[in-house]
Design a protein around this motif. Structure first.
Motif, PDB file in Angstrom:
ATOM      1  N   LEU A 194       0.859  -1.173   0.000  1.00  0.00           N
ATOM      2  CA  LEU A 194       0.000   0.000   0.000  1.00  0.00           C
ATOM      3  C   LEU A 194       0.901   1.230   0.000  1.00  0.00           C
ATOM      4  O   LEU A 194       1.715   1.410   0.912  1.00  0.00           O
ATOM      5  N   VAL A 195       0.771   2.052  -1.024  1.00  0.00           N
ATOM      6  CA  VAL A 195       1.550   3.288  -1.123  1.00  0.00           C
ATOM      7  C   VAL A 195       0.695   4.433  -0.598  1.00  0.00           C
ATOM      8  O   VAL A 195      -0.446   4.602  -1.026  1.00  0.00           O
ATOM      9  N   LEU A 196       1.244   5.203   0.329  1.00  0.00           N
ATOM     10  CA  LEU A 196       0.574   6.412   0.805  1.00  0.00           C
ATOM     11  C   LEU A 196       1.271   7.615   0.181  1.00  0.00           C
ATOM     12  O   LEU A 196       2.492   7.739   0.262  1.00  0.00           O
ATOM     13  N   THR A 197       0.483   8.474  -0.441  1.00  0.00           N
ATOM     14  CA  THR A 197       1.051   9.636  -1.132  1.00  0.00           C
ATOM     15  C   THR A 197       0.406  10.921  -0.617  1.00  0.00           C
ATOM     16  O   THR A 197      -0.605  10.899   0.081  1.00  0.00           O
ATOM     17  N   TRP A 198       1.020  12.020  -0.977  1.00  0.00           N
ATOM     18  CA  TRP A 198       0.474  13.353  -0.712  1.00  0.00           C
ATOM     19  C   TRP A 198       0.000  13.901  -2.058  1.00  0.00           C
ATOM     20  O   TRP A 198       0.825  14.206  -2.931  1.00  0.00           O
ATOM     21  N   LEU A 199      -1.318  13.970  -2.231  1.00  0.00           N
ATOM     22  CA  LEU A 199      -1.891  14.334  -3.529  1.00  0.00           C
ATOM     23  C   LEU A 199      -1.818  15.852  -3.667  1.00  0.00           C
ATOM     24  O   LEU A 199      -2.775  16.584  -3.445  1.00  0.00           O
ATOM     25  N   ASP A 200      -0.632  16.316  -4.062  1.00  0.00           N
ATOM     26  CA  ASP A 200      -0.309  17.739  -3.926  1.00  0.00           C
ATOM     27  C   ASP A 200      -1.060  18.614  -4.909  1.00  0.00           C
ATOM     28  O   ASP A 200      -0.974  19.838  -4.819  1.00  0.00           O
ATOM     29  N   ARG A 201      -1.803  18.005  -5.806  1.00  0.00           N
ATOM     30  CA  ARG A 201      -2.632  18.819  -6.680  1.00  0.00           C
ATOM     31  C   ARG A 201      -4.098  18.811  -6.259  1.00  0.00           C
ATOM     32  O   ARG A 201      -4.969  19.338  -6.944  1.00  0.00           O
ATOM     33  N   GLY A 202      -4.390  18.235  -5.085  1.00  0.00           N
ATOM     34  CA  GLY A 202      -5.737  18.292  -4.529  1.00  0.00           C
ATOM     35  C   GLY A 202      -6.018  19.658  -3.910  1.00  0.00           C
ATOM     36  O   GLY A 202      -5.092  20.399  -3.568  1.00  0.00           O
ATOM     37  N   SER A 234     -12.209  11.291  -2.654  1.00  0.00           N
ATOM     38  CA  SER A 234     -11.777  12.434  -3.470  1.00  0.00           C
ATOM     39  C   SER A 234     -10.371  12.889  -3.089  1.00  0.00           C
ATOM     40  O   SER A 234     -10.018  12.920  -1.917  1.00  0.00           O
ATOM     41  N   PRO A 235      -9.554  13.299  -4.074  1.00  0.00           N
ATOM     42  CA  PRO A 235      -8.249  13.891  -3.736  1.00  0.00           C
ATOM     43  C   PRO A 235      -8.385  15.294  -3.141  1.00  0.00           C
ATOM     44  O   PRO A 235      -7.405  15.825  -2.622  1.00  0.00           O
ATOM     45  N   ASP A 236      -9.572  15.883  -3.222  1.00  0.00           N
ATOM     46  CA  ASP A 236      -9.808  17.181  -2.594  1.00  0.00           C
ATOM     47  C   ASP A 236     -10.277  16.931  -1.169  1.00  0.00           C
ATOM     48  O   ASP A 236     -11.385  16.415  -0.940  1.00  0.00           O
ATOM     49  N   ARG A 237      -9.457  17.282  -0.161  1.00  0.00           N
ATOM     50  CA  ARG A 237      -9.756  17.022   1.247  1.00  0.00           C
ATOM     51  C   ARG A 237      -8.710  17.768   2.082  1.00  0.00           C
ATOM     52  O   ARG A 237      -7.658  18.139   1.562  1.00  0.00           O
ATOM     53  N   PRO A 238      -8.999  17.985   3.378  1.00  0.00           N
ATOM     54  CA  PRO A 238      -8.088  18.826   4.180  1.00  0.00           C
ATOM     55  C   PRO A 238      -6.635  18.350   4.148  1.00  0.00           C
ATOM     56  O   PRO A 238      -5.715  19.167   4.014  1.00  0.00           O
ATOM     57  N   ASN A 239      -6.421  17.044   4.304  1.00  0.00           N
ATOM     58  CA  ASN A 239      -5.079  16.480   4.151  1.00  0.00           C
ATOM     59  C   ASN A 239      -5.146  15.453   3.019  1.00  0.00           C
ATOM     60  O   ASN A 239      -5.624  14.335   3.213  1.00  0.00           O
ATOM     61  N   PRO A 240      -4.697  15.838   1.825  1.00  0.00           N
ATOM     62  CA  PRO A 240      -4.918  14.991   0.641  1.00  0.00           C
ATOM     63  C   PRO A 240      -3.962  13.792   0.589  1.00  0.00           C
ATOM     64  O   PRO A 240      -3.058  13.740  -0.228  1.00  0.00           O
ATOM     65  N   ILE A 241      -4.207  12.841   1.490  1.00  0.00           N
ATOM     66  CA  ILE A 241      -3.402  11.622   1.532  1.00  0.00           C
ATOM     67  C   ILE A 241      -4.040  10.599   0.601  1.00  0.00           C
ATOM     68  O   ILE A 241      -5.223  10.288   0.729  1.00  0.00           O
ATOM     69  N   GLY A 242      -3.264  10.100  -0.331  1.00  0.00           N
ATOM     70  CA  GLY A 242      -3.737   9.079  -1.258  1.00  0.00           C
ATOM     71  C   GLY A 242      -3.306   7.701  -0.803  1.00  0.00           C
ATOM     72  O   GLY A 242      -2.219   7.540  -0.245  1.00  0.00           O
ATOM     73  N   MET A 243      -4.168   6.705  -1.009  1.00  0.00           N
ATOM     74  CA  MET A 243      -3.855   5.314  -0.676  1.00  0.00           C
ATOM     75  C   MET A 243      -3.968   4.490  -1.939  1.00  0.00           C
ATOM     76  O   MET A 243      -5.007   4.493  -2.587  1.00  0.00           O
ATOM     77  N   HIS A 244      -2.915   3.754  -2.269  1.00  0.00           N
ATOM     78  CA  HIS A 244      -2.860   3.053  -3.544  1.00  0.00           C
ATOM     79  C   HIS A 244      -2.367   1.627  -3.340  1.00  0.00           C
ATOM     80  O   HIS A 244      -1.168   1.424  -3.095  1.00  0.00           O
ATOM     81  N   ALA A 249      -1.451   7.861  -9.265  1.00  0.00           N
ATOM     82  CA  ALA A 249      -0.838   9.115  -8.809  1.00  0.00           C
ATOM     83  C   ALA A 249      -0.043   9.763  -9.942  1.00  0.00           C
ATOM     84  O   ALA A 249       0.541   9.075 -10.780  1.00  0.00           O
ATOM     85  N   LEU A 250      -0.010  11.093  -9.936  1.00  0.00           N
ATOM     86  CA  LEU A 250       0.641  11.830 -11.013  1.00  0.00           C
ATOM     87  C   LEU A 250       2.156  11.867 -10.826  1.00  0.00           C
ATOM     88  O   LEU A 250       2.663  11.713  -9.717  1.00  0.00           O
ATOM     89  N   ASP A 251       2.845  12.113 -11.932  1.00  0.00           N
ATOM     90  CA  ASP A 251       4.306  12.249 -11.894  1.00  0.00           C
ATOM     91  C   ASP A 251       4.713  13.325 -10.894  1.00  0.00           C
ATOM     92  O   ASP A 251       4.144  14.418 -10.861  1.00  0.00           O
ATOM     93  N   GLY A 252       5.685  12.995 -10.050  1.00  0.00           N
ATOM     94  CA  GLY A 252       6.173  13.961  -9.072  1.00  0.00           C
ATOM     95  C   GLY A 252       5.473  13.931  -7.732  1.00  0.00           C
ATOM     96  O   GLY A 252       5.888  14.617  -6.800  1.00  0.00           O
ATOM     97  N   THR A 253       4.409  13.146  -7.616  1.00  0.00           N
ATOM     98  CA  THR A 253       3.652  13.091  -6.361  1.00  0.00           C
ATOM     99  C   THR A 253       4.562  12.613  -5.226  1.00  0.00           C
ATOM    100  O   THR A 253       5.232  11.581  -5.337  1.00  0.00           O
ATOM    101  N   PRO A 254       4.584  13.339  -4.082  1.00  0.00           N
ATOM    102  CA  PRO A 254       5.396  12.887  -2.941  1.00  0.00           C
ATOM    103  C   PRO A 254       4.849  11.577  -2.341  1.00  0.00           C
ATOM    104  O   PRO A 254       3.628  11.393  -2.214  1.00  0.00           O
ATOM    105  N   ILE A 255       5.767  10.689  -1.986  1.00  0.00           N
ATOM    106  CA  ILE A 255       5.414   9.444  -1.285  1.00  0.00           C
ATOM    107  C   ILE A 255       5.622   9.676   0.204  1.00  0.00           C
ATOM    108  O   ILE A 255       6.668  10.200   0.624  1.00  0.00           O
ATOM    109  N   LEU A 256       4.632   9.293   1.002  1.00  0.00           N
ATOM    110  CA  LEU A 256       4.710   9.498   2.457  1.00  0.00           C
ATOM    111  C   LEU A 256       5.116   8.231   3.202  1.00  0.00           C
ATOM    112  O   LEU A 256       5.776   8.301   4.232  1.00  0.00           O
TER     113      LEU A 256
END
Lengths: 131, 131
Positions: free
Chosen positions: A56-64, A89-99, A118-125
């Motif tokens: 499970l990859v957790l990301t920061w959806l920095d374009r949310g 939705s990627p739009d949320r107070p802390n846009p953490i993505g789970m993949h 996830a998009l190119d350049g997305t930070p991995i948490l």
């Protein structure tokens, strides 16, 4: 109570996906393979992960958008408004993505994975085994 | 590449669990009920969540050690060292906790949930429907 936390990305996504409009909403809706490029100093933290593992990859959806509290699921105007905590939705107070993805290859601190939306350049948490 | 991200907690856990030694390692290992106390200004983000729903709580395990890269799963010396990204240890570079729970009661921006192993005061980062 609301002091910011300092979170440092552990790596970045390298993907052919460049913008949100073109990205599938979930990985299993046609997302491409992508590389997870971890910071070299964190190589030891990957020990034990093998090709074929499901992780499970957790990301920061920095374009949310972080100021959105309600949305219509899948941007479909026929769906009723929902609180973002009741959606993915990627739009949320802390846009953490789970993949959830499968490991396809490992080269040092780089890892090729299946179907990542996830998009190119997305930070991995963080990275966790999928249970 | 490693600039810190600013993450603001969306609430806090209220739990009878006070210290890590006494806490179960997973929620289904005897963890108690706990309250998720969200910031009042985020009430709209909870719209649509109902008693009985299964949700995933993301927390910031603020008592985890961020400088640990390898660990023995479940602190058992018989287990081989693993990279923390191959474990669910709370000790990891970004100590994000994931907790599947069931919603037992909702009172405004407070939500009672089942079997949560997070300690009292733990910051909440996000809430998502469990799929």
């Amino acid at each position: 109570m609301r002091a910011d936390l300092q979170i440092r990305p552990v790596g970045r996504v390298e993907s052919p996906l460049r913008d949100r409009a073109a990205a599938p909403k979930q990985g299993n809706e046609g997302a491409p393979e992508a590389w997870l490029v971890f910071e070299a100093e964190l190589l030891d933290a990957l020990h034990g992960i093998e090709v074929g593992d499901e992780v499970l990859v957790l990301t920061w959806l920095d374009r949310g958008r972080r100021d959105v509290l309600q949305t219509r699921p899948r941007d479909d105007p026929a769906n009723p408004l929902q609180g973002v905590f009741n959606t993915r939705s990627p739009d949320r107070p802390n846009p953490i993505g789970m993949h959830p993805v499968t490991v396809l290859a490992i080269e040092g601190s780089r890892m090729l994975v299946s179907e990542l939306e996830a998009l190119d350049g997305t930070p991995i948490l963080d990275l966790k085994p999928l249970i």
